[in-house]
Write a protein that holds these residues in place. Structure first.
Motif, PDB file in Angstrom:
ATOM      1  N   ILE A  21       0.848  -1.109   0.080  1.00  0.00           N
ATOM      2  CA  ILE A  21       0.095   0.057   0.076  1.00  0.00           C
ATOM      3  C   ILE A  21       0.890   1.190   0.128  1.00  0.00           C
ATOM      4  O   ILE A  21       1.514   1.617   0.895  1.00  0.00           O
ATOM      5  CB  ILE A  21      -0.996  -0.047   1.261  1.00  0.00           C
ATOM      6  CG1 ILE A  21      -1.909  -1.407   1.227  1.00  0.00           C
ATOM      7  CG2 ILE A  21      -1.885   1.242   1.230  1.00  0.00           C
ATOM      8  CD1 ILE A  21      -1.541  -2.188   2.406  1.00  0.00           C
ATOM      9  N   GLU A  24       0.052   7.262  -0.573  1.00  0.00           N
ATOM     10  CA  GLU A  24      -1.212   8.003  -0.946  1.00  0.00           C
ATOM     11  C   GLU A  24      -2.381   7.212  -1.278  1.00  0.00           C
ATOM     12  O   GLU A  24      -3.753   7.617  -1.646  1.00  0.00           O
ATOM     13  CB  GLU A  24      -0.833   8.800  -2.084  1.00  0.00           C
ATOM     14  CG  GLU A  24      -0.571   8.054  -3.550  1.00  0.00           C
ATOM     15  CD  GLU A  24       0.916   7.258  -3.668  1.00  0.00           C
ATOM     16  OE1 GLU A  24       0.955   7.118  -4.539  1.00  0.00           O
ATOM     17  OE2 GLU A  24       1.642   7.861  -2.753  1.00  0.00           O
ATOM     18  N   LYS A  25      -2.173   5.885  -0.869  1.00  0.00           N
ATOM     19  CA  LYS A  25      -3.271   4.919  -1.414  1.00  0.00           C
ATOM     20  C   LYS A  25      -3.959   4.308  -0.230  1.00  0.00           C
ATOM     21  O   LYS A  25      -3.628   4.459   0.974  1.00  0.00           O
ATOM     22  CB  LYS A  25      -2.757   3.719  -2.069  1.00  0.00           C
ATOM     23  CG  LYS A  25      -2.255   3.602  -3.321  1.00  0.00           C
ATOM     24  CD  LYS A  25      -3.054   4.419  -4.355  1.00  0.00           C
ATOM     25  CE  LYS A  25      -2.203   4.574  -5.761  1.00  0.00           C
ATOM     26  NZ  LYS A  25      -3.161   5.259  -6.681  1.00  0.00           N
ATOM     27  N   THR A  37      -7.586   6.775   6.699  1.00  0.00           N
ATOM     28  CA  THR A  37      -7.305   5.993   5.574  1.00  0.00           C
ATOM     29  C   THR A  37      -7.178   4.524   6.059  1.00  0.00           C
ATOM     30  O   THR A  37      -6.215   4.299   6.625  1.00  0.00           O
ATOM     31  CB  THR A  37      -6.153   6.583   4.798  1.00  0.00           C
ATOM     32  OG1 THR A  37      -6.336   7.887   4.862  1.00  0.00           O
ATOM     33  CG2 THR A  37      -5.747   5.919   3.667  1.00  0.00           C
ATOM     34  N   LYS A  39      -5.532   1.140   5.397  1.00  0.00           N
ATOM     35  CA  LYS A  39      -4.170   0.649   5.132  1.00  0.00           C
ATOM     36  C   LYS A  39      -4.349  -0.905   4.799  1.00  0.00           C
ATOM     37  O   LYS A  39      -4.162  -1.422   3.757  1.00  0.00           O
ATOM     38  CB  LYS A  39      -2.845   1.417   5.722  1.00  0.00           C
ATOM     39  CG  LYS A  39      -2.831   2.751   5.457  1.00  0.00           C
ATOM     40  CD  LYS A  39      -2.557   3.090   4.107  1.00  0.00           C
ATOM     41  CE  LYS A  39      -2.018   4.490   4.107  1.00  0.00           C
ATOM     42  NZ  LYS A  39      -1.664   5.057   2.435  1.00  0.00           N
TER      43      LYS A  39
END
Length: 173
Positions: A21, A24-25, A37, A39
């Motif tokens: 990952i 920015e993903k 976010t 992960k």
């Protein structure tokens, strides 16, 4: 009988199931003054580990004092200064600080500064924590916030407020 004869009980079967990952993903959820976010998700880890990046805007409350029965939580401060309460103690956790919170340990966290705080949050096992964050997004965006709905969400995902009269993560005016 043929299936038993074909089973290799002596050698490992190697699999390529790693996930990379990039910074920015990951799926992002925005909630008033907090960004989550995803992960490493429960689905990826067979519900063994959850890794989430959290950004707390200035003066944002992540969670009031609560505990978990079936999972441990680890906070890693990546940017800024996180205020974290563990039991009766309150700490100012700067960059690089790691706070390990085993199950049944009351804890809460917030940003008491005028700067953003970024942290990595790990749950072990993850207890499908993504559902909790999605439910938080729905519940905390409602006006007024329904305390019964909030508590139901909390309890479903192994979170138990220490004080149900002070569990909603909002600062009093």
């Amino acid at each position: 009988m043929d299936d038993i004869a074909k089973t290799d009980y002596f050698n490992d079967v190697l699999e390529d199931r790693a996930t990379v990952i990039l910074p920015e993903k990951g799926e992002q959820l925005l909630l008033n003054d907090i960004e989550f976010t995803f992960k490493v998700t429960s689905e990826m880890s067979n519900d063994q580990l959850g890794v989430y990046k959290i950004t707390l805007n200035p003066m944002a409350i992540g969670a009031k004092l609560h505990y978990h029965r079936f999972m441990d939580e680890t906070f890693i401060v990546d940017k800024g200064e996180l205020t974290i309460q563990v039991g009766e103690e309150e700490y100012k956790a700067g960059v690089g600080t790691i706070v390990y919170v085993p199950r049944f340990t009351p804890h809460g966290f917030q940003n008491d500064t005028e700067e953003k705080v970024e942290l990595t949050l790990l749950f072990n096992p993850s207890q499908k924590r993504e559902g909790f964050f999605r439910g938080l997004q729905e519940t905390l965006m409602e006006e007024p916030i329904d305390p019964k709905k909030y508590l139901k969400l909390y309890n479903k995902y192994d979170s138990f407020p220490v004080d149900t009269s002070n569990m909603i993560p909002k600062r009093e005016p």
